[in-house]
Motif scaffolding. Structure first.
Motif, PDB file in Angstrom:
ATOM      1  N   ALA A  89      31.704  29.173  95.195  1.00 30.00           N
ATOM      2  CA  ALA A  89      31.208  30.520  95.497  1.00 30.00           C
ATOM      3  C   ALA A  89      31.294  30.775  97.000  1.00 30.00           C
ATOM      4  CB  ALA A  89      29.766  30.664  95.011  1.00 30.00           C
ATOM      5  N   ALA A  90      30.906  29.765  97.794  1.00 27.00           N
ATOM      6  CA  ALA A  90      30.954  29.902  99.251  1.00 27.00           C
ATOM      7  C   ALA A  90      32.378  30.178  99.719  1.00 27.00           C
ATOM      8  CB  ALA A  90      30.408  28.628  99.912  1.00 27.00           C
ATOM      9  N   GLY A  91      33.334  29.431  99.183  1.00 28.05           N
ATOM     10  CA  GLY A  91      34.733  29.609  99.567  1.00 28.05           C
ATOM     11  C   GLY A  91      35.226  31.004  99.228  1.00 28.05           C
ATOM     12  N   LEU A  92      34.872  31.468  98.029  1.00 25.82           N
ATOM     13  CA  LEU A  92      35.291  32.794  97.582  1.00 25.82           C
ATOM     14  C   LEU A  92      34.730  33.871  98.520  1.00 25.82           C
ATOM     15  CD1 LEU A  92      36.975  33.579  95.079  1.00 25.82           C
ATOM     16  CD2 LEU A  92      34.834  34.155  93.932  1.00 25.82           C
ATOM     17  N   LEU A  93      33.430  33.761  98.832  1.00 29.25           N
ATOM     18  CA  LEU A  93      32.786  34.749  99.709  1.00 29.25           C
ATOM     19  C   LEU A  93      33.394  34.715 101.113  1.00 29.25           C
ATOM     20  CD1 LEU A  93      29.056  34.210  98.633  1.00 29.25           C
ATOM     21  CD2 LEU A  93      30.452  36.236  98.191  1.00 29.25           C
ATOM     22  N   VAL A  94      33.650  33.514 101.635  1.00 28.18           N
ATOM     23  CA  VAL A  94      34.253  33.398 102.970  1.00 28.18           C
ATOM     24  C   VAL A  94      35.638  34.047 102.976  1.00 28.18           C
ATOM     25  CG1 VAL A  94      35.257  31.726 104.609  1.00 28.18           C
ATOM     26  CG2 VAL A  94      32.936  31.396 103.760  1.00 28.18           C
ATOM     27  N   GLY A  95      36.407  33.812 101.904  1.00 30.49           N
ATOM     28  CA  GLY A  95      37.749  34.393 101.822  1.00 30.49           C
ATOM     29  C   GLY A  95      37.707  35.911 101.738  1.00 30.49           C
ATOM     30  N   VAL A  96      36.921  36.428 100.796  1.00 28.41           N
ATOM     31  CA  VAL A  96      36.817  37.889 100.617  1.00 28.41           C
ATOM     32  C   VAL A  96      36.289  38.529 101.910  1.00 28.41           C
ATOM     33  CG1 VAL A  96      35.568  39.729  99.412  1.00 28.41           C
ATOM     34  CG2 VAL A  96      36.490  37.815  98.115  1.00 28.41           C
ATOM     35  N   GLY A  97      35.220  37.965 102.441  1.00 25.57           N
ATOM     36  CA  GLY A  97      34.573  38.548 103.614  1.00 25.57           C
ATOM     37  C   GLY A  97      35.462  38.573 104.846  1.00 25.57           C
ATOM     38  N   THR A  98      36.168  37.474 105.099  1.00 22.76           N
ATOM     39  CA  THR A  98      36.994  37.437 106.313  1.00 22.76           C
ATOM     40  C   THR A  98      38.227  38.323 106.158  1.00 22.76           C
ATOM     41  OG1 THR A  98      37.999  35.401 105.490  1.00 22.76           O
ATOM     42  CG2 THR A  98      36.273  35.169 107.141  1.00 22.76           C
ATOM     43  N   ALA A  99      38.762  38.432 104.936  1.00 24.92           N
ATOM     44  CA  ALA A  99      39.917  39.319 104.724  1.00 24.92           C
ATOM     45  C   ALA A  99      39.478  40.774 104.853  1.00 24.92           C
ATOM     46  CB  ALA A  99      40.543  39.064 103.363  1.00 24.92           C
TER      47      ALA A  99
ATOM     48  N   GLY B  87      32.528  43.225 105.113  1.00 25.29           N
ATOM     49  CA  GLY B  87      33.267  41.970 105.161  1.00 25.29           C
ATOM     50  C   GLY B  87      32.511  40.903 105.938  1.00 25.29           C
ATOM     51  N   ALA B  88      32.008  41.270 107.120  1.00 27.23           N
ATOM     52  CA  ALA B  88      31.289  40.306 107.961  1.00 27.23           C
ATOM     53  C   ALA B  88      30.033  39.807 107.242  1.00 27.23           C
ATOM     54  CB  ALA B  88      30.939  40.936 109.310  1.00 27.23           C
ATOM     55  N   ALA B  89      29.341  40.719 106.540  1.00 28.01           N
ATOM     56  CA  ALA B  89      28.123  40.327 105.827  1.00 28.01           C
ATOM     57  C   ALA B  89      28.453  39.340 104.695  1.00 28.01           C
ATOM     58  CB  ALA B  89      27.418  41.561 105.266  1.00 28.01           C
ATOM     59  N   ILE B  90      29.497  39.652 103.925  1.00 23.40           N
ATOM     60  CA  ILE B  90      29.904  38.759 102.817  1.00 23.40           C
ATOM     61  C   ILE B  90      30.316  37.398 103.373  1.00 23.40           C
ATOM     62  CG2 ILE B  90      31.641  38.403 100.991  1.00 23.40           C
ATOM     63  CD1 ILE B  90      31.717  41.448 100.632  1.00 23.40           C
ATOM     64  N   PHE B  91      31.095  37.423 104.450  1.00 18.02           N
ATOM     65  CA  PHE B  91      31.502  36.163 105.095  1.00 18.02           C
ATOM     66  C   PHE B  91      30.274  35.369 105.527  1.00 18.02           C
ATOM     67  CE2 PHE B  91      32.850  34.515 109.505  1.00 18.02           C
ATOM     68  CZ  PHE B  91      33.033  33.236 109.029  1.00 18.02           C
ATOM     69  N   GLY B  92      29.302  36.059 106.120  1.00 19.51           N
ATOM     70  CA  GLY B  92      28.088  35.389 106.595  1.00 19.51           C
ATOM     71  C   GLY B  92      27.363  34.663 105.477  1.00 19.51           C
ATOM     72  N   VAL B  93      27.250  35.315 104.321  1.00 19.74           N
ATOM     73  CA  VAL B  93      26.562  34.694 103.183  1.00 19.74           C
ATOM     74  C   VAL B  93      27.315  33.428 102.744  1.00 19.74           C
ATOM     75  CG1 VAL B  93      25.857  35.001 100.774  1.00 19.74           C
ATOM     76  CG2 VAL B  93      25.514  36.861 102.411  1.00 19.74           C
ATOM     77  N   GLY B  94      28.636  33.535 102.631  1.00 20.54           N
ATOM     78  CA  GLY B  94      29.440  32.371 102.232  1.00 20.54           C
ATOM     79  C   GLY B  94      29.342  31.238 103.246  1.00 20.54           C
ATOM     80  N   TRP B  95      29.348  31.597 104.514  1.00 22.26           N
ATOM     81  CA  TRP B  95      29.247  30.609 105.597  1.00 22.26           C
ATOM     82  C   TRP B  95      27.898  29.895 105.528  1.00 22.26           C
ATOM     83  CZ3 TRP B  95      28.610  31.646 111.530  1.00 22.26           C
ATOM     84  CH2 TRP B  95      29.103  30.547 112.255  1.00 22.26           C
ATOM     85  N   GLY B  96      26.857  30.669 105.235  1.00 20.96           N
ATOM     86  CA  GLY B  96      25.507  30.109 105.134  1.00 20.96           C
ATOM     87  C   GLY B  96      25.335  29.196 103.931  1.00 20.96           C
ATOM     88  N   ILE B  97      26.087  29.460 102.864  1.00 19.96           N
ATOM     89  CA  ILE B  97      25.983  28.596 101.673  1.00 19.96           C
ATOM     90  C   ILE B  97      26.737  27.282 101.900  1.00 19.96           C
ATOM     91  CG2 ILE B  97      26.567  28.329  99.217  1.00 19.96           C
ATOM     92  CD1 ILE B  97      26.329  31.390  98.958  1.00 19.96           C
ATOM     93  N   GLY B  98      27.996  27.391 102.379  1.00 20.23           N
ATOM     94  CA  GLY B  98      28.849  26.204 102.432  1.00 20.23           C
ATOM     95  C   GLY B  98      28.894  25.497 103.784  1.00 20.23           C
ATOM     96  N   GLY B  99      28.606  26.238 104.872  1.00 22.10           N
ATOM     97  CA  GLY B  99      28.701  25.645 106.203  1.00 22.10           C
ATOM     98  C   GLY B  99      30.128  25.541 106.725  1.00 22.10           C
ATOM     99  N   PHE B 100      31.074  26.098 105.968  1.00 21.96           N
ATOM    100  CA  PHE B 100      32.473  26.103 106.416  1.00 21.96           C
ATOM    101  C   PHE B 100      32.913  27.525 106.729  1.00 21.96           C
ATOM    102  CE2 PHE B 100      33.768  22.121 103.879  1.00 21.96           C
ATOM    103  CZ  PHE B 100      33.973  21.379 105.018  1.00 21.96           C
TER     104      PHE B 100
END
Lengths: 143, 142
Positions: A89-99, B87-100
């Protein structure tokens, strides 16, 4: 979510590592005239007409830990979350969000801040805020 | 030459991520845990990287064109739009979950922790989805 693993404050190593990252960004700017945003480079490695150097850049990222191990004899220190569903889930969110947001920690963070871009500053404050909030909720929200 | 230089820049970036601790999600999450186990190291990474880039970019831009390309190709937009914020908000949530974030994820991949091996393909799928979403949203805005 990774349980809180204690880490040591490493100002000198972190500053030195940051300078290396900055030098890499300067290399990309001086040689290729581009922003060293990792998501942009990753996307461009597939779609850009001049994708060669971008593929090579990603190859460089991938071989860095191998060179690190050869040089120091120890593997880079890391603790990665073991809940694979959460990591997916984290990877998916990071991908969607950064794109969608046109940049990540390097593109908006390092390069955007260095270029004094207002868009990047807003993006950095937004993703830092949401990331800190997410960690707070996951660690102390009783989830 | 482009390939060699691209590779060297990638290696430099990756070694910087490892040396600085950015490639360790535990360290990233502790940086984000402002009210708990706070480890301020990553502020030094961002500081060192952006100040170096700030100075270096100015020196690089003195040239008429980059060394290996016909022209500079840099973002020109200055507006703050919903896509950027969402986009930045979604990225932030993902970053906070995985740390990557994306760079450290690539660098951590060869170390093959199961979490990383799941994270990277999911991130690549996410990038494709994000670009699709951007096109759809852009079409609606027009």
């Amino acid at each position: 979510m990774l349980p809180a693993v204690p880490t040591e404050f490493t100002p000198i190593a972190s500053l030195a590592g940051g300078v290396l990252i900055g030098l890499s960004a300067v290399m990309v700017m001086a040689l290729f005239g581009r922003i060293a945003g990792i998501v942009g480079i990753t996307t461009g490695a597939v779609t850009a007409p001049d994708r060669g150097w971008r593929i090579a850049f990603v190859a460089g990222l991938l071989t860095a830990p191998v060179l690190w191990i050869l040089a120091t004899g120890t593997a880079p220190q890391q603790s990665v979350g073991t809940n694979l569903l959460a990591m997916g889930a984290a990877g998916l969110l990071v991908g969607v969000g950064t794109a969608l947001g046109s940049g990540c920690t390097s593109g908006h963070g390092v390069c955007g801040l260095a270029r004094l871009s207002p868009r990047s500053l807003v993006a950095v404050v937004t993703f830092m805020g949401f990331a800190a909030l997410t960690v707070f909720v996951l660690r102390y929200g009783g989830l | 030459m482009r390939l060699l230089m691209g590779y060297l820049a990638g290696v430099l970036f990756g070694l910087g991520l490892i040396l600085s601790g950015m490639a360790d999600p535990a360290k990233v999450l502790n940086f984000l845990d402002v009210f708990g186990a706070w480890d301020p190291s990553l502020a030094f990474v961002m500081g060192g990287a952006s100040v170096t880039a700030f100075i270096g970019f100015r020196l690089a831009r003195r040239r008429e064109r980059p060394v290996l390309m016909p022209a500079f190709d840099l973002p020109t937009r200055g507006d703050i739009d919903p896509q950027l914020l969402t986009g930045a908000a979604i990225f932030g949530v993902g970053w906070g979950i995985g740390g990557f974030c994306p760079g450290p994820a690539w660098t951590a991949l060869p170390l093959a922790a199961p979490g990383t091996v799941v994270f990277v393909p999911a991130m690549l799928i996410g990038i494709v989805l994000g670009h699709r979403l951007k096109t759809v949203q852009g079409a609606f805005q027009r």
